[in-house]
Design an enzyme around this catalytic site. Structure first.
Site, short mmCIF file in Angstrom:
data_model
loop_
_atom_site.label_atom_id
_atom_site.label_comp_id
_atom_site.label_asym_id
_atom_site.label_seq_id
_atom_site.Cartn_x
_atom_site.Cartn_y
_atom_site.Cartn_z
N ALA A 61 0.83 -1.20 0.00
CA ALA A 61 0.00 0.00 0.00
C ALA A 61 0.87 1.25 0.00
CB ALA A 61 -0.92 0.00 1.22
N GLY A 106 0.02 -5.46 0.48
CA GLY A 106 -1.06 -5.52 -0.49
C GLY A 106 -0.66 -6.22 -1.77
N GLU A 109 -1.07 -9.80 -1.04
CA GLU A 109 -2.51 -10.08 -0.95
C GLU A 109 -3.15 -10.12 -2.34
OE1 GLU A 109 -4.06 -8.24 3.19
OE2 GLU A 109 -2.89 -6.86 1.95
N GLU A 129 2.94 -6.01 7.46
CA GLU A 129 2.11 -5.01 8.14
C GLU A 129 2.37 -4.92 9.64
OE1 GLU A 129 -0.17 -6.28 4.43
OE2 GLU A 129 1.02 -7.26 5.99
#
Length: 255
Positions: A61, A106, A109, A129
């Protein structure tokens, strides 16, 4: 545009294009959802490659963008974030992630939303994270655990460590490791092969596996049975069986 969709020979390539690291900011997330939904709708897209380019898949992100968001803002945004990735996971066609360089946070993911993952030998994956005082928020705690098992997923999520391609292959996080120069070529070849297959049967197979994993065995068998019987109403089934009887296995040309 930070994400583009290019279609050729039945294969749609969803290409992340936000140099230098393909950071997944809000605009990129929203565009990713739009293109996943477009790939779902389009009949000329029969399989999908997710690709970040030769150097990096996606490094996660946009931290600077998130840093200024408070709790109220993230309560609103987190649903849209998850919806963007879920749109990719729910493309009812074969999807392959072609992973080069970093696939972190991300980015990891997003790769988890594909049906298979082909990684470059220089790839590094992880869910870092926890190092920000957070947990994965775009499906990482759920899809990673379902893919590699809860204890391996917890190791990666608790430590935030990055794993190289060879360890990712051992963990089951990726399905194939190839030289970096061949990642997109091999991912596209996989997708192109399936793009020539029976579209409805492939959709039925994907939904049966994915939906079945979310429920008990009896319900999963019902899902499978309904799809199996339903395919007897399709032209592809007629084509496949006729070709098998008349020419032998593996020679059917599906429309």
């Amino acid at each position: 545009m930070t994400v583009n969709l290019e279609v050729a020979d039945g294969v749609g390539t969803i290409r992340l294009d936000r140099p230098p690291m393909n950071a997944l900011d809000i605009a990129t997330q929203d565009r990713l959802r739009e293109l996943a939904e477009e790939a779902t709708r389009r009949d000329d897209v029969r399989a999908v490659v997710i690709w970040g380019g030769e150097k990096v898949f996606a490094a996660g992100a946009d931290i600077k963008e998130m840093q200024v968001m408070d709790h109220a803002a993230m309560v609103v945004r987190s649903k849209a974030l998850q919806d963007s990735f879920t749109a990719v996971a729910r493309i009812p066609k074969p999807v392959v992630a072609a992973i080069t360089g970093y696939a972190l946070g991300g980015g990891c993911e997003l790769a988890l939303c594909a049906d298979i993952r082909i990684a470059a030998d220089n790839a590094k994956l992880g869910q870092p994270e926890i190092l920000l005082g957070l947990i994965p928020g775009a499906g990482g705690t759920q899809r990673l655990a379902r893919l590699v098992g809860p204890s391996k997923a917890k190791d990666l999520i608790f430590t935030g460590r990055q794993v190289k391609a060879d360890e990712a292959l051992t963990l089951g996080l990726v399905d194939r490791v190839v030289p970096a120069a061949e990642v997109y070529e091999q991912a596209h070849a996989w997708a192109a092969r399936l793009a020539a297959g029976p579209a409805l049967a492939l959709r039925a197979a994907k939904e049966s596996v994915d939906a079945g994993l979310e429920t008990d065995i009896d319900t999963g068998l019902t899902i499978e049975r309904n799809w199996f019987a339903g395919l007897f109403a399709t032209e592809d089934r007629e084509t496949g069986m006729r070709s098998f009887v008349e020419e032998g296995p593996g020679k059917a040309n599906f429309r």
